[in-house]
Design a protein around this motif. Structure first.
Motif, short mmCIF file in Angstrom:
data_model
loop_
_atom_site.label_atom_id
_atom_site.label_comp_id
_atom_site.label_asym_id
_atom_site.label_seq_id
_atom_site.Cartn_x
_atom_site.Cartn_y
_atom_site.Cartn_z
N ALA A 111 0.82 -1.21 0.00
CA ALA A 111 0.00 0.00 0.00
C ALA A 111 0.86 1.26 0.00
O ALA A 111 0.38 2.35 -0.31
N VAL A 112 2.14 1.12 0.36
CA VAL A 112 3.07 2.26 0.43
C VAL A 112 3.92 2.36 -0.83
O VAL A 112 4.44 3.42 -1.16
N ARG A 113 4.07 1.25 -1.54
CA ARG A 113 5.04 1.16 -2.63
C ARG A 113 4.83 2.24 -3.69
O ARG A 113 5.79 2.89 -4.14
N ALA A 114 3.59 2.45 -4.13
CA ALA A 114 3.34 3.41 -5.23
C ALA A 114 3.77 4.81 -4.83
O ALA A 114 4.45 5.50 -5.60
N GLN A 115 3.40 5.23 -3.61
CA GLN A 115 3.80 6.56 -3.15
C GLN A 115 5.31 6.66 -2.99
O GLN A 115 5.92 7.68 -3.37
N LEU A 116 5.93 5.62 -2.47
CA LEU A 116 7.38 5.61 -2.28
C LEU A 116 8.11 5.69 -3.62
O LEU A 116 9.10 6.42 -3.77
N THR A 117 7.61 4.96 -4.61
CA THR A 117 8.22 4.99 -5.94
C THR A 117 8.11 6.39 -6.55
O THR A 117 9.06 6.90 -7.17
N GLU A 118 6.96 7.02 -6.37
CA GLU A 118 6.75 8.38 -6.90
C GLU A 118 7.72 9.36 -6.24
O GLU A 118 8.30 10.22 -6.91
N ASP A 119 7.92 9.23 -4.92
CA ASP A 119 8.79 10.18 -4.21
C ASP A 119 10.26 9.94 -4.53
O ASP A 119 11.05 10.90 -4.59
N LEU A 120 10.65 8.69 -4.71
CA LEU A 120 12.05 8.37 -5.01
C LEU A 120 12.40 8.63 -6.47
O LEU A 120 13.56 8.86 -6.82
N VAL A 156 17.36 4.99 7.42
CA VAL A 156 15.95 4.69 7.68
C VAL A 156 15.11 5.57 6.79
O VAL A 156 15.47 6.71 6.49
N LEU A 157 13.98 5.03 6.35
CA LEU A 157 13.03 5.75 5.51
C LEU A 157 11.79 6.04 6.35
O LEU A 157 11.11 5.11 6.80
N LYS A 158 11.52 7.30 6.59
CA LYS A 158 10.30 7.70 7.28
C LYS A 158 9.29 8.09 6.21
O LYS A 158 9.43 9.11 5.54
N VAL A 159 8.26 7.26 6.04
CA VAL A 159 7.30 7.41 4.94
C VAL A 159 5.95 7.85 5.50
O VAL A 159 5.42 7.22 6.42
N ARG A 160 5.42 8.93 4.94
CA ARG A 160 4.10 9.38 5.39
C ARG A 160 3.03 8.39 4.94
O ARG A 160 3.07 7.89 3.81
N ARG A 161 2.09 8.10 5.82
CA ARG A 161 1.03 7.15 5.49
C ARG A 161 0.22 7.65 4.30
O ARG A 161 -0.19 8.80 4.26
N PRO A 162 -0.02 6.80 3.31
CA PRO A 162 -0.81 7.23 2.14
C PRO A 162 -2.21 7.67 2.56
O PRO A 162 -2.87 7.02 3.37
N GLY A 163 -2.65 8.80 2.03
CA GLY A 163 -4.01 9.27 2.27
C GLY A 163 -4.26 9.87 3.63
O GLY A 163 -5.42 10.14 3.98
N ILE A 164 -3.22 10.12 4.42
CA ILE A 164 -3.43 10.62 5.78
C ILE A 164 -3.81 12.09 5.79
O ILE A 164 -4.55 12.54 6.67
N ARG A 165 -3.32 12.88 4.81
CA ARG A 165 -3.58 14.32 4.86
C ARG A 165 -5.07 14.67 4.78
O ARG A 165 -5.54 15.50 5.56
N PRO A 166 -5.88 14.10 3.87
CA PRO A 166 -7.31 14.44 3.85
C PRO A 166 -8.01 14.15 5.17
O PRO A 166 -8.86 14.91 5.62
N THR A 167 -7.63 13.02 5.82
CA THR A 167 -8.23 12.69 7.12
C THR A 167 -7.87 13.73 8.16
O THR A 167 -8.72 14.18 8.94
N VAL A 168 -6.60 14.13 8.18
CA VAL A 168 -6.16 15.13 9.14
C VAL A 168 -6.86 16.47 8.90
O VAL A 168 -7.31 17.13 9.84
N GLU A 169 -6.98 16.87 7.63
CA GLU A 169 -7.63 18.15 7.33
C GLU A 169 -9.10 18.13 7.74
O GLU A 169 -9.62 19.14 8.23
#
Length: 563
Positions: A111-120, A156-169
């Motif tokens: 579930a993290v791979r796509a976002q991680l690939t985009e950021d890297l 170490v890779l600190k990766v933000r959880r996918p989709g967390i920002r809309p929930t926080v907002e």
């Protein structure tokens, strides 16, 4: 009320969740007073206001902590921010809120791979020689993975959880509206400054969501300790780091909570306590930029009695003037100068503080009594955290609150002394702080500092003088054109005028309502086209107008009584 405040349907589901959790933990009365019961009713839910026995036996602070945990990551973070406000909450609440753990079930790596690939900019397996897909830790906002660079360095890779920002907002929008409602309808909670706390929290949480900002904070503190080999701050690898990803050196050390491992490896507890204190005191009193959450989970002990700090999501800032005020306050506490202590506290009070009308004489007397008990006590027998806790209790009693940066500082000092005493029961925090306080006060009066402040004052005076002719010219032109106005606002008279205005408005509505009632009674005697129960059109309209005016009048009086 809450239904109208929420407005957007996108937040209704989250509002239902919040109300349900509050009810489950025995805060049903608050839900009713906030109007959230209506929101649930509109969704077709049935409320049961009974509190389960296991929750009814908990103290209010414990129930609040459990509720925050169940409400999810945003509210856990809110609780952690509230735990820093020692000036607002009693010690039992601070202790309970400090137990909030920022942990959450791990999201599968796929579930993290796509976002991680985009950021890297490439597949993780390509960017790193090795990558362990099992997370080292999983928190509410991020997950941490261990990897190896192609040159052999471990990171170490600190990766933000996918989709967390809309929930926080969404949560922040709801919290903002809740704070507005609390301010309007729950005056007994005004002293907690709900809107100010939520604003401070929103800024802090959005900063934590930006991992690039955390990386910049770490690099800034790392530069301050460039000449201190005994303090380690992990380096940031900026070629892969950004808003959603932070790649930094891996710290192989003993976690701060594992004191048994400290003893087993032969590290010197006393030396570790002193070095940790010196590092935090340097950050706060010399650099003015500090790690605001130095608890054992963010500290590692390394061979050679070195100390590593991690996780710079929460940092504090102190201006040069503020650092001098802190040094003067603490020096006043130690030297018994109650006058200085009281004056600094009065200067620090929040401009929106409900304690703005605090009696200075009473505060001076309480501070004098407080300071007197420490006169003649050797530094090594003083508990700095105990002194600060007692001082903050006086602030609470006088309904004074501290600016957010100072609340963070006091919390950091209290956490630091607690950690130091765990390492070394004889740890002398006041003694460690004394040299830094002296250096801060001396630096404030140094020739360079005096020249710097004098230059700023001279530059400001010069700007004022050079702009004076133009300002006077504009003033005279306005006077010649008859456009010069002088406004004097006297608050007591303004409040009195507002009350008279409201009274006149009510009187007018009352007269109009009475006239409508009388006119309607007359019209009812005249035959007309019956609409309802034999009433004519004009009689019915007059009757409705009288009802509306009367209801408005009653609501207006009720609202004024609340105020």
């Amino acid at each position: 009320m809450f239904w109208q405040a929420v407005g957007a349907a996108r937040d209704l589901s989250r509002a239902q969740d919040i109300a349900g959790v509050l009810i489950r933990y025995g805060f049903g009365d608050m839900v009713r007073r906030l109007g959230m019961a209506d929101a649930l009713g509109k969704a077709g839910k049935v409320l049961h206001w009974q509190v389960p026995d296991e929750f009814a036996r908990l103290e209010p602070a414990a129930r609040a902590r459990r509720a925050l945990e169940d409400l999810g990551p945003t509210f856990v973070k809110l609780g952690q921010i509230l735990a820093t406000r020692v000036d607002l909450f009693a010690p039992e609440w601070i202790d309970e809120l400090s137990k909030l753990q920022d942990a959450a079930p791990a999201v599968p790596f796929e579930a993290v791979r796509a976002q991680l690939t985009e950021d890297l900019g490439e597949a993780p397996e390509t960017a790193f020689a090795e990558l362990n897909t099992e997370p080292l830790a999983a928190a509410s906002l991020a997950q941490v993975y261990r990897a190896t660079l192609h040159d052999g360095r471990e990171v170490v890779l600190k990766v933000r959880r996918p989709g967390i920002r809309p929930t926080v907002e969404a949560d922040l929008r709801l919290l903002t509206r809740l704070a507005e409602i609390i301010d309007a309808d729950m005056p007994e909670l005004h002293r907690y400054h709900p809107q100010a706390v939520v604003r401070e929290f929103a800024v802090s949480l959005r900063r934590e969501l930006d991992f690039a900002a955390e990386g910049r904070s770490a690099e800034r503190i790392r530069s301050h300790f460039a000449d201190h080999a005994d303090i380690v701050i992990p380096a940031i690898h900026w070629q892969w780091s950004g808003e959603r990803l932070n790649v930094q050196d891996y710290i192989a050390g003993i976690p701060g909570r594992n004191l048994a491992a400290v003893d087993a490896t032969g590290l010197d507890r006393r030396q570790l306590a002193r070095r940790g204190a010196e590092a935090v005191l340097k950050m706060t009193l010399e650099d003015g930029f500090f790690h605001a959450d130095p608890h054992p989970g963010n500290v590692f002990y390394l061979p050679g009695n070195r100390i590593a700090f991690i996780d710079f999501g929460m940092v504090g800032r102190l201006s040069e003037a503020r650092r001098y005020e802190v040094a003067s306050l603490m020096h006043g506490l130690v030297s018994g100068d109650s006058e200085t202590v009281a004056n600094i506290l009065l200067d620090w009070r929040d401009s929106e503080d409900l304690g703005a009308d605090t009696d200075p004489a009473r505060l001076h007397n309480e501070i004098d009594t407080f300071v007197d008990q420490y006169k003649g006590v050797p530094l090594k027998r003083l508990s700095l955290s105990g002194m600060l806790a007692d001082l903050v209790a006086i602030l609470r009693d006088n309904r004074l609150t501290l600016p957010a940066d100072l609340a963070l500082l006091i919390k950091a000092f209290i956490s630091l002394e607690g950690m130091g005493r765990q390492l070394d029961p004889d740890f002398d925090m006041a003694g460690e702080a004394a040299p830094y306080l002296e250096r801060t006060m001396i630096a404030h009066q140094s020739p360079a500092a005096l020249a710097r402040r004098g230059w700023r004052a001279a530059r400001g005076a010069a700007d004022l003088l050079t702009g004076l002719p133009q300002d006077l010219s504009q003033l005279l032109r306005a006077a010649k054109r008859g456009k010069l106005r002088v406004e004097v606002e006297v608050l007591p008279l303004k409040h009195f005028g507002d009350r008279i205005d409201r009274a006149v408005s009510r009187l007018t509505v009352g007269i109009v309502t009475a006239a409508l009632i009388i006119g309607t009674s007359i019209v009812m005697t005249v035959a007309g086209d019956g609409l309802l129960a034999g009433l004519s059109t004009y009689a019915l309209l007059g009757f409705l107008g009288a009802v509306i005016g009367g209801v408005w009048l009653l609501l207006s009086i009720r609202r004024s009584n609340k105020e």
